[in-house]
Scaffold this motif. Structure first.
Motif, PDB file in Angstrom:
ATOM      1  N   ALA A  96       0.848  -1.203   0.000  1.00  0.00           N
ATOM      2  CA  ALA A  96       0.000   0.000   0.000  1.00  0.00           C
ATOM      3  C   ALA A  96       0.876   1.244   0.000  1.00  0.00           C
ATOM      4  N   VAL A  97       0.323   2.316  -0.566  1.00  0.00           N
ATOM      5  CA  VAL A  97       0.947   3.639  -0.428  1.00  0.00           C
ATOM      6  C   VAL A  97      -0.131   4.591   0.082  1.00  0.00           C
ATOM      7  N   LEU A  98       0.276   5.521   0.940  1.00  0.00           N
ATOM      8  CA  LEU A  98      -0.664   6.549   1.396  1.00  0.00           C
ATOM      9  C   LEU A  98      -0.695   7.664   0.354  1.00  0.00           C
ATOM     10  N   LYS A  99      -1.705   8.505   0.425  1.00  0.00           N
ATOM     11  CA  LYS A  99      -1.820   9.618  -0.514  1.00  0.00           C
ATOM     12  C   LYS A  99      -0.591  10.519  -0.408  1.00  0.00           C
ATOM     13  N   ARG A 100      -0.006  10.877  -1.548  1.00  0.00           N
ATOM     14  CA  ARG A 100       1.197  11.714  -1.538  1.00  0.00           C
ATOM     15  C   ARG A 100       0.846  13.112  -1.023  1.00  0.00           C
ATOM     16  N   ASP A 101       1.702  13.665  -0.149  1.00  0.00           N
ATOM     17  CA  ASP A 101       1.410  15.012   0.328  1.00  0.00           C
ATOM     18  C   ASP A 101       2.350  16.070  -0.264  1.00  0.00           C
ATOM     19  N   TYR A 102       3.642  16.015   0.062  1.00  0.00           N
ATOM     20  CA  TYR A 102       4.557  17.087  -0.377  1.00  0.00           C
ATOM     21  C   TYR A 102       5.714  16.486  -1.170  1.00  0.00           C
ATOM     22  N   PRO A 103       5.625  16.467  -2.486  1.00  0.00           N
ATOM     23  CA  PRO A 103       6.694  15.824  -3.263  1.00  0.00           C
ATOM     24  C   PRO A 103       7.945  16.688  -3.475  1.00  0.00           C
ATOM     25  N   GLN A 104       7.875  18.009  -3.193  1.00  0.00           N
ATOM     26  CA  GLN A 104       8.924  18.914  -3.651  1.00  0.00           C
ATOM     27  C   GLN A 104      10.203  18.875  -2.799  1.00  0.00           C
ATOM     28  N   LEU A 166      19.305  21.223   1.137  1.00  0.00           N
ATOM     29  CA  LEU A 166      18.046  20.918   0.468  1.00  0.00           C
ATOM     30  C   LEU A 166      17.332  19.805   1.230  1.00  0.00           C
ATOM     31  N   PHE A 167      16.037  19.985   1.423  1.00  0.00           N
ATOM     32  CA  PHE A 167      15.222  18.980   2.115  1.00  0.00           C
ATOM     33  C   PHE A 167      14.068  18.582   1.226  1.00  0.00           C
ATOM     34  N   SER A 168      13.524  17.422   1.511  1.00  0.00           N
ATOM     35  CA  SER A 168      12.220  17.082   0.969  1.00  0.00           C
ATOM     36  C   SER A 168      11.215  17.871   1.814  1.00  0.00           C
ATOM     37  N   LEU A 169      10.310  18.581   1.167  1.00  0.00           N
ATOM     38  CA  LEU A 169       9.334  19.410   1.886  1.00  0.00           C
ATOM     39  C   LEU A 169       8.498  18.560   2.848  1.00  0.00           C
ATOM     40  N   ALA A 170       8.267  17.296   2.473  1.00  0.00           N
ATOM     41  CA  ALA A 170       7.494  16.400   3.337  1.00  0.00           C
ATOM     42  C   ALA A 170       8.119  16.317   4.729  1.00  0.00           C
ATOM     43  N   ALA A 171       9.445  16.262   4.778  1.00  0.00           N
ATOM     44  CA  ALA A 171      10.133  16.126   6.067  1.00  0.00           C
ATOM     45  C   ALA A 171       9.844  17.331   6.964  1.00  0.00           C
ATOM     46  N   GLU A 173       7.251  19.633   6.641  1.00  0.00           N
ATOM     47  CA  GLU A 173       5.823  19.813   6.906  1.00  0.00           C
ATOM     48  C   GLU A 173       5.280  18.747   7.865  1.00  0.00           C
ATOM     49  N   ARG A 174       5.706  17.503   7.673  1.00  0.00           N
ATOM     50  CA  ARG A 174       5.188  16.433   8.539  1.00  0.00           C
ATOM     51  C   ARG A 174       5.633  16.609   9.973  1.00  0.00           C
ATOM     52  N   MET A 175       6.855  17.128  10.146  1.00  0.00           N
ATOM     53  CA  MET A 175       7.369  17.323  11.506  1.00  0.00           C
ATOM     54  C   MET A 175       6.883  18.640  12.101  1.00  0.00           C
ATOM     55  N   GLY A 176       6.223  19.459  11.255  1.00  0.00           N
ATOM     56  CA  GLY A 176       5.745  20.763  11.725  1.00  0.00           C
ATOM     57  C   GLY A 176       6.880  21.661  12.180  1.00  0.00           C
ATOM     58  N   LEU A 177       8.016  21.616  11.462  1.00  0.00           N
ATOM     59  CA  LEU A 177       9.187  22.395  11.894  1.00  0.00           C
ATOM     60  C   LEU A 177       9.030  23.861  11.503  1.00  0.00           C
ATOM     61  N   PRO A 178       9.354  24.769  12.425  1.00  0.00           N
ATOM     62  CA  PRO A 178       9.213  26.207  12.122  1.00  0.00           C
ATOM     63  C   PRO A 178      10.416  26.695  11.311  1.00  0.00           C
ATOM     64  N   VAL A 179      10.513  26.225  10.078  1.00  0.00           N
ATOM     65  CA  VAL A 179      11.689  26.492   9.245  1.00  0.00           C
ATOM     66  C   VAL A 179      11.256  27.277   8.014  1.00  0.00           C
ATOM     67  N   GLN A 193       9.063  10.492  -4.305  1.00  0.00           N
ATOM     68  CA  GLN A 193       9.311  11.366  -3.150  1.00  0.00           C
ATOM     69  C   GLN A 193       7.989  11.845  -2.548  1.00  0.00           C
ATOM     70  N   GLY A 194       7.948  11.941  -1.211  1.00  0.00           N
ATOM     71  CA  GLY A 194       6.749  12.432  -0.538  1.00  0.00           C
ATOM     72  C   GLY A 194       5.660  11.385  -0.381  1.00  0.00           C
ATOM     73  N   VAL A 195       6.050  10.107  -0.487  1.00  0.00           N
ATOM     74  CA  VAL A 195       5.052   9.032  -0.371  1.00  0.00           C
ATOM     75  C   VAL A 195       5.453   8.060   0.742  1.00  0.00           C
ATOM     76  N   VAL A 196       4.508   7.759   1.622  1.00  0.00           N
ATOM     77  CA  VAL A 196       4.714   6.761   2.675  1.00  0.00           C
ATOM     78  C   VAL A 196       4.264   5.413   2.123  1.00  0.00           C
ATOM     79  N   ALA A 197       5.163   4.404   2.211  1.00  0.00           N
ATOM     80  CA  ALA A 197       4.858   3.085   1.654  1.00  0.00           C
ATOM     81  C   ALA A 197       4.815   2.033   2.751  1.00  0.00           C
ATOM     82  N   VAL A 198       3.954   1.052   2.540  1.00  0.00           N
ATOM     83  CA  VAL A 198       3.828  -0.076   3.462  1.00  0.00           C
ATOM     84  C   VAL A 198       4.291  -1.332   2.735  1.00  0.00           C
TER      85      VAL A 198
END
Length: 307
Positions: A96-104, A166-171, A173-179, A193-198
């Motif tokens: 399974a893959v979850l819905k992609r959120d932030y690929p950039q 350079l970071f993946s934006l997902a990292a 946004e998901r951590m809620g970092l004030p960056v 990129q930006g996809v959680v896989a099972v």
């Protein structure tokens, strides 16, 4: 499956990996399944001094979880999909893959480099793709190696002599970092990129059946195209490759792919729109075009430089 059984979720123990595992757990709990998160220390996390590409990159972050999964210590393993090699171990599959959120990819600067022009920045990244794609636009950039999780790299950014990373934006946004970060138009994401896989065991029919409900169809279609593009191009060798697919309600896909030389001077790109169907391997077809367009020679050159 009996909803009494608790599903054991294997994960790396970095903050981001634990976030991903909790996200999968939430998906299961919403369907009334019990979950149990089991952190496993990966060899990729144990060795932070050696750049990734010196460690035999294939599966460096997934190997320990693969072993735990095959030994039935866990029922599933949760990964950042871009860390999963296109060649999976025997009896393991992406169920399974979850819905992609932030690929950039995004740029994060140190406090001292806020006003510098992009072409003057000293960039810290160990990713061959990020280096090559950056150098394509800014060829005189000085690069530094950097490893570690997001928090570690943010700390290094303030302590060391480079200006930005350079970071993946997902990292972020998901951590809620004030960056503070900047979007970069010249970057193309890593495939998936930006996809959680099972991942699960191919012979665990109960778990495979259960995760059909979790799998996000449109994300699955896009990542299959991106990963097939990657697999056809690299054939087991790591190279600067970007791939990003998007799909709309009518199953129309836009795909952008890029293969670059390590110094970014020689890049071959494809940007196409097509109607998806399940019988064609679009990723492979687009990779073949790149290979016929000079990509084959470029891959040979990259292999000779990396080995």
């Amino acid at each position: 499956m009996s909803s009494m059984r608790s599903i054991k979720i294997g994960t790396r123990n970095s903050p981001l990996a634990l976030w991903q595992a909790r996200e999968v757990a939430r998906n299961l709990q919403n369907r009334n399944y019990k979950t149990d998160i089991t952190p496993i220390v990966s060899s990729g996390d144990k060795n932070l001094t050696e750049p990734l590409y010196a460690m035999g990159i294939t599966g460096i972050f997934t190997k320990d979880l693969d072993i735990a999964l095959l030994n039935k210590q866990v029922d599933i393993a949760v990964h950042s999909l871009k860390d999963i090699p296109t060649q999976l171990p025997k009896n393991i599959e992406i169920i399974a893959v979850l819905k992609r959120d932030y690929p950039q990819d995004v740029l994060v600067r140190s406090a001292g480099a806020k006003n510098k022009e992009l072409h003057d920045l000293k960039i810290a990244t160990s990713s061959l793709r990020r280096r090559a794609f950056w150098a394509k636009t800014y060829p005189d950039t000085q690069f530094f190696d950097i490893r570690g999780n997001v928090q570690t790299r943010l700390q290094k950014l303030e302590d060391q002599e480079f200006d930005a990373t350079l970071f993946s934006l997902a990292a972020i946004e998901r951590m809620g970092l004030p960056v503070e970060y900047e979007h970069l138009s010249m970057m193309i994401s890593a495939p998936a990129q930006g996809v959680v896989a099972v991942c699960g065991r191919s012979d665990d029919e109960e778990i495979i059946e259960l995760f059909k409900e979790v799998d996000h169809r449109d994300t699955r279609i896009c990542i299959d195209i991106e990963r097939n593009f990657l697999q056809t191009l690299e054939g087991g060798c790591t190279a600067p490759i970007g791939a990003f697919a998007e799909i709309n309600e009518e199953d129309e896909v836009r795909f952008i792919g890029r293969l670059c030389s390590l110094d970014g001077k020689n890049c071959i790109e494809t940007d196409e729109i097509f109607k998806w169907n399940e019988h064609e391997n679009f990723g492979e077809a687009m990779a073949e075009k790149v290979l016929e367009n000079g990509g084959r020679e470029l891959m040979e050159e990259i292999k000779s430089q990396i080995s």
